[in-house]
Design an enzyme around this catalytic site. Structure first.
Site, mmCIF file in Angstrom:
data_model
loop_
_atom_site.group_PDB
_atom_site.id
_atom_site.type_symbol
_atom_site.label_atom_id
_atom_site.label_comp_id
_atom_site.label_asym_id
_atom_site.label_seq_id
_atom_site.Cartn_x
_atom_site.Cartn_y
_atom_site.Cartn_z
ATOM 1 N N PRO A 2 -10.725 -13.489 5.333
ATOM 2 C CA PRO A 2 -11.431 -14.527 4.590
ATOM 3 C C PRO A 2 -10.758 -14.887 3.267
ATOM 4 C CG PRO A 2 -12.871 -12.688 5.172
ATOM 5 C CD PRO A 2 -11.480 -12.266 5.443
ATOM 6 N N GLU A 3 -10.404 -16.150 3.128
ATOM 7 C CA GLU A 3 -9.935 -16.694 1.859
ATOM 8 C C GLU A 3 -10.996 -17.701 1.410
ATOM 9 O OE1 GLU A 3 -5.816 -17.994 2.133
ATOM 10 O OE2 GLU A 3 -5.400 -16.527 3.688
ATOM 11 N N LYS A 57 -12.916 -14.964 -4.012
ATOM 12 C CA LYS A 57 -13.265 -14.567 -2.643
ATOM 13 C C LYS A 57 -14.499 -13.667 -2.601
ATOM 14 C CE LYS A 57 -8.334 -14.738 -1.576
ATOM 15 N NZ LYS A 57 -7.130 -13.911 -1.329
ATOM 16 N N HIS A 91 -18.782 -0.383 13.309
ATOM 17 C CA HIS A 91 -18.309 -0.662 11.943
ATOM 18 C C HIS A 91 -19.293 -1.482 11.114
ATOM 19 C CE1 HIS A 91 -14.583 1.005 13.332
ATOM 20 N NE2 HIS A 91 -14.435 0.051 14.208
ATOM 21 N N ARG A 109 -11.920 -2.241 8.887
ATOM 22 C CA ARG A 109 -10.976 -1.409 8.144
ATOM 23 C C ARG A 109 -11.550 -0.824 6.854
ATOM 24 N NH1 ARG A 109 -5.443 -4.774 8.398
ATOM 25 N NH2 ARG A 109 -4.653 -2.951 7.342
ATOM 26 N N ARG A 259 4.801 -9.629 1.758
ATOM 27 C CA ARG A 259 3.903 -10.351 2.669
ATOM 28 C C ARG A 259 4.678 -11.360 3.477
ATOM 29 N NH1 ARG A 259 -0.546 -11.092 -1.452
ATOM 30 N NH2 ARG A 259 -1.603 -11.342 0.506
#
Length: 269
Positions: A2-3, A57, A91, A109, A259
């Site tokens: 998500p940005e 964010k 999760h 994660r 990146r």
DNA sequence: GACAACCTGACC
DNA sequence: GGTCAGGTTGTC
């Protein structure tokens, strides 16, 4: 991952679904997802959702008791409104029972976090204070001044939340392609007209991504668990080796600041 | 200004 | 079994 457009989409969805709802129960399934200790349930129980907003964010859920729940989804976080009877996914780390339905935080994660911030403490919260101006709200003049004042590789600069808040790896690559700027260029050395073009490109990219309800390249889903579709319109991200939509030459990938960075060597100079 | 660390799942 | 994905923090 998500940005800004994904976070904004989730905020919009949650506004439709949980505004005015009352928290009737809390289930802490993973205590370590809280930035501090998990708050005593009494600080949440009975409170209503007054307002929902975004800072960079981060998603902020403002409660009627003047506490604010802050969520950061990082790479794999999901914040969804679901029916109480919906099966719980693996999760899932927090469930807030509401007077109708549930708000669930899920994160494969566990990079994401949740925070509960007390009355008046929101304004001097270190991780919010550290954010630069919002990518969607910064004026063209301010943007040009900001980038001219930094001598850094443009790609690294744009993903730095302390400089500009909201862009991540996907939208930085997309906006740089639209602005025809090579990701290795140095910010301060770009002409005013190129920087103006970049400002336009960022706004256009974000606007289109928002209209498409975000990019579901990994496991991003909106506030109701549905995927976005902007990945179908990507110019460069995830398109290594595929033809550039402008010139037809293959999109290349390189590493900048550890990146992966996607670009067209022909169109971006 | 670079890079490891935090984690799990997908993929080779 | 190893590598990669990448937002952010922390360490050098």
């Amino acid at each position: 991952m998500p940005e800004l457009p994904e976070v904004e989409t989730i905020v919009g969805d949650l506004r439709r679904d949980i505004l005015g709802r009352k928290i009737t129960g809390v289930r802490y399934l993973t205590r370590s997802v809280w930035r501090k200790k998990p708050p005593r349930a009494v600080l949440l129980l009975g409170a209503r959702v007054n307002q929902i907003s975004r800072r960079g964010k981060h998603i902020l859920i403002h409660l009627s008791n003047e506490y604010t729940l802050v969520f950061h989804l990082k790479m794999t976080g999901r914040l969804t409104y679901e029916n109480s009877s919906d099966p719980r996914r693996k999760h899932t780390h927090l469930i807030l029972n509401l007077d109708k339905g549930q708000l669930r935080f899920n994160d494969i994660r566990r990079f994401g976090y949740i925070d509960l911030v007390g009355v008046g403490k929101l304004e001097n919260l270190d991780y919010l204070e550290a954010l630069g101006p919002d990518a969607m709200e910064i004026s063209k003049d301010e943007f040009i001044r900001l980038l001219k004042s930094k001598k850094r590789i443009i790609k690294s600069l744009l993903v730095d939340q302390s400089v500009l808040a909201g862009l991540g790896n996907i939208y930085t690559d997309e906006a740089l392609h639209l602005a025809r700027i090579h990701p290795r260029r140095v910010s301060a050395r770009l002409s005013v007209s190129k920087l103006a073009r970049l400002h336009d490109a960022i706004l256009e990219t974000l606007r289109k991504a928002l209209a498409a309800r975000g990019s579901s390249v990994d496991n991003y889903v909106d506030g109701r668990g549905a995927k976005g579709s902007f990945q179908e319109q990507h110019l460069v991200y995830g398109r290594e080796g595929k033809p550039c939509r402008t010139c037809g030459r293959p999109i290349r990938r390189l590493t900048i600041g550890s990146r992966s960075t996607h670009y067209c060597p022909e169109c971006q100079r």
